[in-house]
Design an enzyme around this catalytic site. Structure first.
Site, PDB file in Angstrom:
ATOM      1  N   SER A 231       0.839  -1.185   0.000  1.00 29.06           N
ATOM      2  CA  SER A 231       0.000   0.000   0.000  1.00 29.06           C
ATOM      3  C   SER A 231       0.887   1.252   0.000  1.00 29.06           C
ATOM      4  O   SER A 231       1.772   1.375  -0.841  1.00 29.06           O
ATOM      5  CB  SER A 231      -0.968  -0.055   1.185  1.00 29.06           C
ATOM      6  OG  SER A 231      -1.996   0.901   1.043  1.00 29.06           O
ATOM      7  N   ASP A 456      -8.409  -3.973  -6.909  1.00 29.16           N
ATOM      8  CA  ASP A 456      -8.017  -3.257  -5.696  1.00 29.16           C
ATOM      9  C   ASP A 456      -8.750  -1.919  -5.676  1.00 29.16           C
ATOM     10  O   ASP A 456      -8.755  -1.184  -6.660  1.00 29.16           O
ATOM     11  CB  ASP A 456      -6.499  -3.041  -5.711  1.00 29.16           C
ATOM     12  CG  ASP A 456      -5.946  -2.535  -4.396  1.00 29.16           C
ATOM     13  OD1 ASP A 456      -6.639  -1.780  -3.693  1.00 29.16           O
ATOM     14  OD2 ASP A 456      -4.788  -2.877  -4.075  1.00 29.16           O
ATOM     15  N   HIS A 483      -7.149  -5.753  -1.116  1.00 31.21           N
ATOM     16  CA  HIS A 483      -6.076  -4.762  -1.043  1.00 31.21           C
ATOM     17  C   HIS A 483      -4.948  -5.358  -0.214  1.00 31.21           C
ATOM     18  O   HIS A 483      -5.109  -5.616   0.970  1.00 31.21           O
ATOM     19  CB  HIS A 483      -6.594  -3.473  -0.396  1.00 31.21           C
ATOM     20  CG  HIS A 483      -5.536  -2.438  -0.209  1.00 31.21           C
ATOM     21  ND1 HIS A 483      -4.820  -1.910  -1.275  1.00 31.21           N
ATOM     22  CD2 HIS A 483      -5.050  -1.836   0.910  1.00 31.21           C
ATOM     23  CE1 HIS A 483      -3.955  -1.012  -0.802  1.00 31.21           C
ATOM     24  NE2 HIS A 483      -4.073  -0.960   0.508  1.00 31.21           N
TER      25      HIS A 483
END
Length: 522
Positions: A231, A456, A483
């Protein structure tokens, strides 16, 4: 990535299928870049790993760290301001989980966020990958980045009352709040005062964190860095690769932030992905007779708006007297869209809201929000780091951005109009250190591995493609919803590629894909 006061820990549901791996010969070794003379004393320091007593800053960490002899902690000293290396310093809190077998060295992890504690991430990743060759061959190193957790100075912006207020707003673009210059000034003043002054706020950029990692690499006794970030952690990896390409041995980035998109464009891309997930949730729900969004997926956004927009002016009262606001429902919905496992909670809760019942949604929010609060500085760190990383918007640009976001993701539209949108960082007391721009291609890197999930929501697949090209490395596509995936240990296909690359520096074949097991998504 949207900032939300909710701290939902949503399960990633994914099981695998097939991956073809192609052996790649590592490139010829290049000598790592040496540090500037004025930073040599930081590069020469020796880390003293020992007990983790005193490092926990939240109840979750106290429970996680307590009595675990495998965990070892240390503090790394770095310049607070790299332009003033003889000035004040910061202390980066680190946690090491030694390899279960013969170690190839440390693997530095970045948890994402911004603002997610990295010490905790190392501990939970070690548990998730307990039987993986990765934990067999690497010492996992997690660190609380500048402003986060046990690292000092730590960011602080909000009081206990702020955290407890369901109507408190910490972001003034995607919200129903009509913010003013006074609102942005108050946030800047709170963050400045509670974080120890403007000089501390000015030190909380991702560019500074990337430089900290190179000192960390040297202090760990390594000529080359092994890195895994997911991320927002992919931004840190990309920044490190840009600044220190010759100092990288291996780099895995999972669910990538697009390095070429500026703040507004990146948010629009993310919210387009959230609307896509919302539409998929509505289609899945429509097949059920009791769907809270109705049986017509094409009408689901309107049904959702009709249920939640009135809460912007008249919150719904629960049986215990508490109020359910528009902002609470939208924050929860955004959090839940990350993973199809959570979709029924949204549709069920909305169904009850349409009937005038707030209790279901309040109970779900309570459960997902448990563990957050004033003792956890995630939200303050997220605000302060983003304010240092991103371009600042004028009030006019903020209004335009709100309009773009609501046009892109209409389920989020509060019905209150776009006036009053402001950049939270508008009154920030120090200039930003933007993480942009990036070169089209970073030269001098060894082969890298980018993992990207096709559906995502918060870091769209297009960003993974973009970062893989920028790094000049391999792209492994995970076909499904969710995610981040590599740190979960839940997908044997991803697990195999992850371990083979880190240990043997073999990258997947071009076009390689792992299938994530469908959950509720169609």
């Amino acid at each position: 990535m949207p900032t939300s006061p909710l701290r939902a820990s949503l399960l990633a549901a994914a099981l695998p299928v097939v991956l073809a791996l192609a052996a790649c010969s590592p490139p010829a070794e290049s000598a790592p870049a040496g540090p500037p003379a004025e930073l040599q004393r930081f590069y020469d320091q020796k880390l003293a790993f020992g007990s983790c007593d005193g490092y926990a800053t939240s109840d979750a960490d106290r429970e996680l760290f307590a009595g675990n002899p495998a965990f070892q902690c240390a503090r790394l000293e770095v310049p607070l301001n790299y332009d003033e290396p003889d000035g004040d310093t910061a202390k980066i809190a680190m946690l090491r989980v030694p390899a279960r077998g013969e170690s190839l060295g440390p693997l530095v992890l970045h948890a994402g966020g911004p603002g997610v504690p990295g010490m905790n991430f190392a501990a939970t990743t070690a548990a998730a990958l307990a039987t993986s060759p990765v934990t067999e061959r690497f010492d996992l190193i997690g660190f609380d980045t500048r402003g986060v957790g046990a690292t000092t100075p730590a960011a602080s912006c909000f009081t206990e009352e702020d955290y407890a207020d369901p109507n408190a707003a910490f972001e003034f673009i995607v919200t129903d709040k009509k913010a003013t210059a006074e609102d942005t000034r108050k946030i800047a003043e709170k963050c400045t005062t509670r974080s120890g002054g403007a000089k501390n706020l000015g030190a909380l950029s991702s560019r500074d964190t990337a430089r900290d990692m190179d000192i960390m690499r040297a202090a760990l006794g390594q000529e080359k860095l092994n890195f895994f970030g997911h991320s927002y952690g992919t931004r840190i990896g990309a920044l490190y690769a840009r600044e220190f390409p010759r100092n990288v041995r291996a780099m895995v980035v999972d669910s990538a932030v697009d390095p070429h998109l500026a703040f507004a464009d990146r948010r629009v891309a993310s919210f387009a992905a959230f609307q896509k997930a919302f539409d998929a949730m509505a289609a899945d729900c429509a097949a059920k007779p009791d769907c809270g969004l109705g049986q017509d997926p094409a009408a689901a956004t309107r049904v959702y708006q009709e249920a939640v927009q009135p809460l912007a002016t008249t919150p719904l009262t629960g049986s215990d007297g508490r109020k359910l606001s528009f902002r609470m429902v939208v924050d929860f919905t955004i959090s839940a869209l990350y993973d199809p496992i959570a979709w029924p909670f949204v549709t069920g809760g909305i169904g009850d809201v349409r009937k005038g019942n707030a209790d279901t949604m309040l109970a779900i929010i309570d459960r997902l929000n448990s563990g957050s609060g004033a003792t956890d500085n995630y939200l303050a760190a997220s605000v302060t780091i983003n304010c240092m990383d991103e371009e600042r918007l004028t009030p006019e640009q903020a209004v335009e951005m709100r309009a773009r976001l609501w046009q892109t993701a209409p389920f989020l539209d509060s019905g209150q109009g776009t006036d009053g949108a402001r950049d939270t960082c508008e009154a920030w007391p120090v200039p930003a250190k933007p993480a942009h721009p990036f070169p089209e291609r970073i030269e001098g890197l060894p082969p890298t591995l980018t993992i990207s999930i096709t559906n995502d929501t918060t870091t769209p697949h297009s960003g993974g493609i973009s970062l893989a090209k920028t790094l000049g490395g391999s792209l492994l596509t995970a076909d499904g919803w969710g995610h981040t995936i590599a740190a979960s240990g839940k997908n044997p296909c991803i697990n195999a590629a992850f371990a083979d690359y880190l240990i043997n520096l073999r990258t997947p074949a071009e076009g390689a894909t792992c299938k994530l097991e469908p959950t509720t998504a169609k």
